[in-house]
Design a protein around this motif. Structure first.
Motif, mmCIF file in Angstrom:
data_model
loop_
_atom_site.group_PDB
_atom_site.id
_atom_site.type_symbol
_atom_site.label_atom_id
_atom_site.label_comp_id
_atom_site.label_asym_id
_atom_site.label_seq_id
_atom_site.Cartn_x
_atom_site.Cartn_y
_atom_site.Cartn_z
ATOM 1 N N THR A 165 -3.188 5.406 -3.158
ATOM 2 C CA THR A 165 -3.831 6.908 -3.041
ATOM 3 C C THR A 165 -3.128 7.626 -3.867
ATOM 4 O OG1 THR A 165 -5.095 6.580 -0.938
ATOM 5 C CG2 THR A 165 -4.805 8.646 -1.766
ATOM 6 N N SER A 166 -3.616 8.667 -4.883
ATOM 7 C CA SER A 166 -3.102 9.630 -5.610
ATOM 8 C C SER A 166 -1.638 9.167 -6.305
ATOM 9 C CB SER A 166 -2.704 10.803 -4.505
ATOM 10 O OG SER A 166 -2.470 11.966 -5.335
ATOM 11 N N ALA B 287 0.705 -1.270 0.041
ATOM 12 C CA ALA B 287 -0.141 -0.175 -0.014
ATOM 13 C C ALA B 287 0.834 1.202 -0.029
ATOM 14 C CB ALA B 287 -0.979 0.007 0.952
ATOM 15 N N ILE B 288 0.538 2.175 -1.126
ATOM 16 C CA ILE B 288 1.383 3.329 -1.108
ATOM 17 C C ILE B 288 0.627 4.533 -0.969
ATOM 18 C CG2 ILE B 288 3.146 4.423 -2.655
ATOM 19 C CD1 ILE B 288 3.366 1.796 -4.080
ATOM 20 N N ASP B 289 1.212 5.599 -0.314
ATOM 21 C CA ASP B 289 0.581 6.861 0.075
ATOM 22 C C ASP B 289 0.543 7.820 -0.981
ATOM 23 O OD1 ASP B 289 0.751 5.552 2.776
ATOM 24 O OD2 ASP B 289 1.653 7.527 3.592
ATOM 25 N N GLY B 290 -0.069 8.829 -0.880
ATOM 26 C CA GLY B 290 -0.082 9.888 -1.833
ATOM 27 C C GLY B 290 1.002 10.702 -1.455
ATOM 28 N N GLY B 291 1.376 11.848 -2.649
ATOM 29 C CA GLY B 291 2.259 12.697 -2.200
ATOM 30 C C GLY B 291 2.929 13.429 -3.364
ATOM 31 N N GLY B 292 1.940 13.510 -4.677
ATOM 32 C CA GLY B 292 2.578 13.947 -5.742
ATOM 33 C C GLY B 292 3.935 13.775 -6.161
ATOM 34 N N ILE B 293 4.739 14.671 -6.604
ATOM 35 C CA ILE B 293 6.076 14.338 -6.982
ATOM 36 C C ILE B 293 6.986 13.663 -6.111
ATOM 37 C CG2 ILE B 293 7.347 16.322 -6.173
ATOM 38 C CD1 ILE B 293 7.285 15.049 -10.119
ATOM 39 N N ARG B 294 6.520 13.411 -4.759
ATOM 40 C CA ARG B 294 7.270 12.595 -3.854
ATOM 41 C C ARG B 294 7.233 10.971 -4.242
ATOM 42 N NH1 ARG B 294 5.099 16.392 -0.281
ATOM 43 N NH2 ARG B 294 3.820 14.746 0.898
ATOM 44 N N GLY B 295 6.397 10.762 -4.998
ATOM 45 C CA GLY B 295 6.007 9.476 -5.346
ATOM 46 C C GLY B 295 7.232 8.976 -6.078
ATOM 47 N N ALA B 296 8.207 10.013 -6.592
ATOM 48 C CA ALA B 296 9.628 9.266 -7.274
ATOM 49 C C ALA B 296 10.394 8.766 -6.236
ATOM 50 C CB ALA B 296 10.243 10.765 -7.827
ATOM 51 N N MET B 297 10.237 9.151 -4.882
ATOM 52 C CA MET B 297 11.133 8.602 -3.799
ATOM 53 C C MET B 297 10.671 7.177 -3.576
ATOM 54 S SD MET B 297 11.366 10.146 0.143
ATOM 55 C CE MET B 297 9.528 9.709 0.396
ATOM 56 N N GLY C 6 -8.256 10.886 -4.167
ATOM 57 C CA GLY C 6 -8.533 9.894 -3.013
ATOM 58 C C GLY C 6 -8.053 10.334 -1.812
ATOM 59 N N GLY C 7 -7.203 11.236 -1.650
ATOM 60 C CA GLY C 7 -6.552 11.687 -0.280
ATOM 61 C C GLY C 7 -7.532 12.706 0.446
ATOM 62 N N VAL C 8 -8.491 13.147 -0.269
ATOM 63 C CA VAL C 8 -9.494 14.132 0.315
ATOM 64 C C VAL C 8 -10.289 13.230 1.358
ATOM 65 C CG1 VAL C 8 -11.567 15.622 -0.556
ATOM 66 C CG2 VAL C 8 -9.696 15.556 -1.851
ATOM 67 N N GLY C 9 -9.975 13.386 2.512
ATOM 68 C CA GLY C 9 -10.688 12.333 3.673
ATOM 69 C C GLY C 9 -9.596 11.885 4.157
ATOM 70 N N ILE D 76 3.122 -4.232 3.243
ATOM 71 C CA ILE D 76 4.207 -3.367 3.155
ATOM 72 C C ILE D 76 3.430 -2.187 2.954
ATOM 73 C CG2 ILE D 76 6.110 -2.713 2.257
ATOM 74 C CD1 ILE D 76 6.562 -5.249 3.331
ATOM 75 N N SER D 77 3.637 -1.190 3.846
ATOM 76 C CA SER D 77 3.025 0.130 3.673
ATOM 77 C C SER D 77 4.229 1.398 3.457
ATOM 78 C CB SER D 77 2.064 0.566 4.905
ATOM 79 O OG SER D 77 1.717 1.679 4.861
ATOM 80 N N ILE D 78 4.136 2.206 2.703
ATOM 81 C CA ILE D 78 5.079 2.948 2.441
ATOM 82 C C ILE D 78 4.716 4.304 2.173
ATOM 83 C CG2 ILE D 78 7.229 3.729 0.788
ATOM 84 C CD1 ILE D 78 7.144 0.742 -0.076
ATOM 85 N N GLY D 79 4.936 5.353 3.030
ATOM 86 C CA GLY D 79 4.896 6.614 2.901
ATOM 87 C C GLY D 79 5.760 7.478 1.951
ATOM 88 N N THR D 80 5.526 8.731 1.634
ATOM 89 C CA THR D 80 5.845 9.645 0.995
ATOM 90 C C THR D 80 6.741 10.835 1.489
ATOM 91 O OG1 THR D 80 4.077 10.903 0.480
ATOM 92 C CG2 THR D 80 4.450 9.043 -1.144
#
Length: 311
Positions: free
Chosen positions: A47-48, A11-21, A175-178, A205-209
């Motif tokens: 999400t996002s 599962a992967i969080d939202g974060g715009g361009i930070r998805g590159a990380m 999808g991050g609205v909420g 596995i859960s990964i933040g941005t």
């Protein structure tokens, strides 16, 4: 890295361009595994920007290629035009045409239902917010209402941050609205109650941005004008909502091998800043090593001695 259990989800969080990380981190992981994550994980959730990576994994795209696309297309998708310079006098800052073109090029015209018809089936959960019905939608391949929904459009909707991109089909936005910018609880629920995976046999596995850095000095906020509260309030909401999803997984799925990885950003990186791509690549290398070393996020660590610690 500890071996995965019988079933594996990501599962992967939202974060715009930070998805590159995250894409770079997953490239490091795939190199160590010697195979793409699409061969390892049968459930992806995003999400996002996380939906971009989740869909890419599901179509068997190597993470190194996903990272390269972020580098190549970041400046195209977030290109400054008269819209961005005149915002907030415009409805949105960036045209979504380059984004749509990229999604259709690399995801094709496949529908969500095609994931479920694959052998073996792949479950992909993409979040998007429905402004008309004022609810979060969880787009899944086994749901009849989404079986013919184009994958590229689901990803576009999930990634359409209000004020940054146009609303999709007059109703769908990020999808991050909420509360679901971090979709780890959705993934855990999907695995246990929709796929009937035994949590004791499942790795998630859960990964933040990236966690936004603190930056205020004592007393500084006392001098804020109204507009100066926007950034710190958004950071607080997103951070707290993300950590809450982690706590929900820990509370309700104690037998799950749950591994949450997050990195503390050294400086604030806006979601639409392509100039940050070299820094994000460097952070991605570090995040990838954290995943390989099982250095989970200490700020939301499960209390010692609780059942369900990863084994």
């Amino acid at each position: 890295m500890k071996p995965f259990r019988k079933h594996c989800a990501i599962a992967i969080d939202g974060g715009g361009i930070r998805g590159a990380m995250v894409a770079k981190a997953l490239a490091v992981v795939e190199e160590a595994l010697g195979e793409p994550l699409g061969q390892v994980c049968r459930l992806t959730a995003g999400t996002s920007t996380g939906s971009i990576i989740a869909a890419a994994i599901a179509v068997q795209m190597p993470a190194a290629q996903v990272h390269e696309l972020y580098v190549q297309l970041g400046g195209v998708i977030f290109r400054k035009t008269w819209r961005s310079w005149l915002w907030p006098l415009t409805r949105y800052r960036y045209s979504n045409r380059p984004f749509i073109e990229a999604l259709r090029t690399y995801l094709g015209d496949r529908t969500m239902g095609e994931f479920w018809k694959a052998d073996p089936p792949m479950d992909v959960v993409i979040t998007m917010h429905d402004l008309v019905e004022n609810r979060t939608r969880f787009v899944k391949p086994w749901k009849e209402e989404y079986a013919r929904f184009p994958v590229w459009k689901a990803v576009l909707a999930s990634s359409s941050v209000p004020t940054y991109f146009p609303v999709v089909d007059g109703r769908y936005v990020d999808g991050g609205v909420g509360s679901y910018a971090n979709p780890c609880y959705i993934a855990a629920y999907e695995a246990a109650f929709c796929l009937d995976w035994d949590p004791a046999e499942t790795t998630l596995i859960s990964i933040g941005t990236g966690r936004a850095p603190g930056g205020l000095k004592p007393g500084e906020a006392s001098r804020f004008f109204a507009w100066q509260w926007i950034a710190p309030i958004l950071d607080a909401f997103i951070g707290d909502a993300s950590d809450q999803q982690v706590r929900l997984v820990q509370q309700f799925f104690p037998e799950l091998d749950f591994r949450r990885f997050q990195i503390d950003l050294e400086t604030s990186i806006p979601m639409d800043d392509p100039a940050a791509l070299p820094e994000l690549t460097r952070l991605g290398e570090r995040l990838g090593q954290m995943i390989l070393n099982d250095e989970t996020d200490p700020k939301v660590a499960r209390p010692a001695g609780k059942a369900g610690a990863a084994s």
